[in-house]
Motif scaffolding. Structure first.
Motif, PDB file in Angstrom:
ATOM      1  N   LYS A   7       0.848  -1.194   0.000  1.00 54.86           N
ATOM      2  CA  LYS A   7       0.000   0.000   0.000  1.00 54.86           C
ATOM      3  C   LYS A   7       0.877   1.235   0.000  1.00 54.86           C
ATOM      4  O   LYS A   7       1.924   1.257   0.643  1.00 54.86           O
ATOM      5  CB  LYS A   7      -0.878  -0.001   1.260  1.00 54.86           C
ATOM      6  CG  LYS A   7      -2.147  -0.800   1.108  1.00 54.86           C
ATOM      7  CD  LYS A   7      -3.247  -0.203   1.977  1.00 54.86           C
ATOM      8  CE  LYS A   7      -4.470  -1.090   2.049  1.00 54.86           C
ATOM      9  NZ  LYS A   7      -5.158  -1.275   0.779  1.00 54.86           N
ATOM     10  N   ASP A 173      -0.385  -0.456  -4.321  1.00 50.25           N
ATOM     11  CA  ASP A 173      -1.807  -0.153  -4.161  1.00 50.25           C
ATOM     12  C   ASP A 173      -1.966   1.297  -3.714  1.00 50.25           C
ATOM     13  O   ASP A 173      -1.787   1.611  -2.552  1.00 50.25           O
ATOM     14  CB  ASP A 173      -2.421  -1.119  -3.135  1.00 50.25           C
ATOM     15  CG  ASP A 173      -3.900  -0.838  -2.877  1.00 50.25           C
ATOM     16  OD1 ASP A 173      -4.433   0.147  -3.443  1.00 50.25           O
ATOM     17  OD2 ASP A 173      -4.505  -1.598  -2.100  1.00 50.25           O
ATOM     18  N   GLY A 175      -4.870   2.990  -4.191  1.00 57.10           N
ATOM     19  CA  GLY A 175      -6.305   3.272  -4.189  1.00 57.10           C
ATOM     20  C   GLY A 175      -6.902   3.305  -5.582  1.00 57.10           C
ATOM     21  O   GLY A 175      -6.273   2.885  -6.551  1.00 57.10           O
TER      22      GLY A 175
END
Ligand code: AMP
Ligand code: MG
Length: 358
Positions: A7, A173, A175
């Motif tokens: 992330k 990642d 979003g």
């Protein structure tokens, strides 16, 4: 291969995470990352082995060229034979942003990246994660959409994972992406710029700069299998859900009437029917089809008053029909405005140009 998911903050990406991803690119590996258009599947654009890996991971025919992504204007010169004046004007107007330009390539760019062509596609994305990754890698990054060939492009990391788990080294990642449709592609190698693929930057916006803009036939309709379009990717069936999608086009009342009768027929035959509607039209279908059977998958793609919402959600909706396992899909048509050209270009391809005019 194990695919690592990392992330990363979409506005201020953490330096050490970007470094970890950049190291993979430098070592010849593959990293999927968010851009403002869709998620890209990145590898070193100057490394023939990395492009071969990209084609293999996507299951993409190797005559379908890749776009090289750069973060700074200084990265462009070494990739191209010349920078035509039209390109300077377009870059000034729309870079960084969702616009790809086609140049004559330099000898630095391997033909494995350009699908064997003497031209190279270059884009400077505006997404902070994409820009940080390109800078940290220190090389231009070849990045087609991070989907399996023929599937809708990914607009979130979960879509990338669906298609690429075990096939690539890492997914950054960041979003959901903003725009949700691929970049506008413009060929600047000819006497007048030529639009090869519409996107967020519309035909009208480019025509405002170049009245002589030409539009490649491949962006308008189906290609015959033996055609040699300027953008080779255009001949392949793209963005397709597994079920047959039919677009119904015409005056809104007639469109809704037609979609209802088609859906009723499918439901009566015991089929699962997917239906793409808007916030505004949903009540119409709900009222009419409530008693028609329980196989109806009625999905809102966005609002007629906000075309950006339709672009943003389109690929997610197409993927959701695959997951739901519907047998047939019907969609309203979304022409007009800045985004109508791009939305309809993708929707028509997804439908294999299956359109009913009412
Ligand atoms: P994607 O990677 O899915 O965003 O799509 C990349 C598309 O860019 C290809 O399918 C081609 O249509 C287009 N493209 C890339 N390089 C070139 C090039 N050198 N000449 C013409 N079109 C290109
Ligand atoms: Mg693609």
């Amino acid at each position: 291969m194990k695919t690592r998911i990392l992330k990363v903050d979409e506005k201020e990406p953490q330096a050490e995470r970007i470094e970890a991803a950049a190291k993979i690119i430098k070592d010849g590996g593959l990293v999927a990352f968010p851009t403002e258009t869709v998620y890209g599947l990145g590898g070193n654009a100057l490394d023939p082995e990395a492009s071969r890996r990209i084609y293999a991971a996507k299951g993409r025919p190797s005559d379908n060229p890749l776009i090289a992504h750069i973060a700074d204007f200084a990265q462009l010169g070494p990739l191209v034979a010349e920078i035509p004046e039209a390109a300077q004007i377009l870059m000034k107007a729309y870079w960084p942003g969702p616009m790809t330009l086609i140049f004559q390539k330099s000898s630095l760019v391997p033909k494995s990246t350009t699908g064997g062509l003497a031209t190279v596609a270059v884009r400077m994305p505006s997404h902070p994660v994409a820009r940080a990754l390109i800078r940290a890698a220190g090389v231009p990054i070849a990045a087609p959409s991070a989907n399996l060939s023929g599937r809708p492009s990914p607009t979130r990391a979960a879509h990338v994972l669906e298609d690429m788990d075990g096939r690539i080294d890492m997914i950054l990642d960041g979003g959901e992406v903003g725009i949700g449709l691929e970049s506008t592609i413009i060929d600047v190698t000819g006497p007048e710029p030529a639009l090869l693929r519409p996107g967020y930057i519309s035909e009208d916006m480019i025509r405002a700069l170049f009245a002589g803009l030409t539009v490649d036939a491949a962006s308008l309709g189906p290609m015959s299998p033996d055609a040699h379009p300027k953008a080779p990717g255009m001949k392949y069936r793209h963005y397709a859900p597994k079920a047959q999608l039919t677009i119904v086009r015409g005056e809104m009342g007639a469109v809704q009437e037609k979609i209802c009768s088609l859906a009723e027929r499918g439901l009566k035959d015991g089929k699962k029917v997917g239906l793409i509607c808007t916030q505004e039209s949903r009540p119409v279908y709900e009222a009419r089809l409530s008693g028609a059977g329980d196989g109806l998958d009625l999905v809102i793609v966005g609002s007629r008053s906000d075309a950006a919402s339709i672009a943003h959600n389109l690929y997610d909706v197409l993927r959701s029909f695959d997951t739901a396992g519907v047998d047939e899909i019907y969609s309203e048509s979304f022409e007009g405005g800045q985004l109508g050209g791009a939305i309809m270009n993708r929707l028509k391809k997804a439908a294999g140009y299956h359109i009913l005019d009412v």
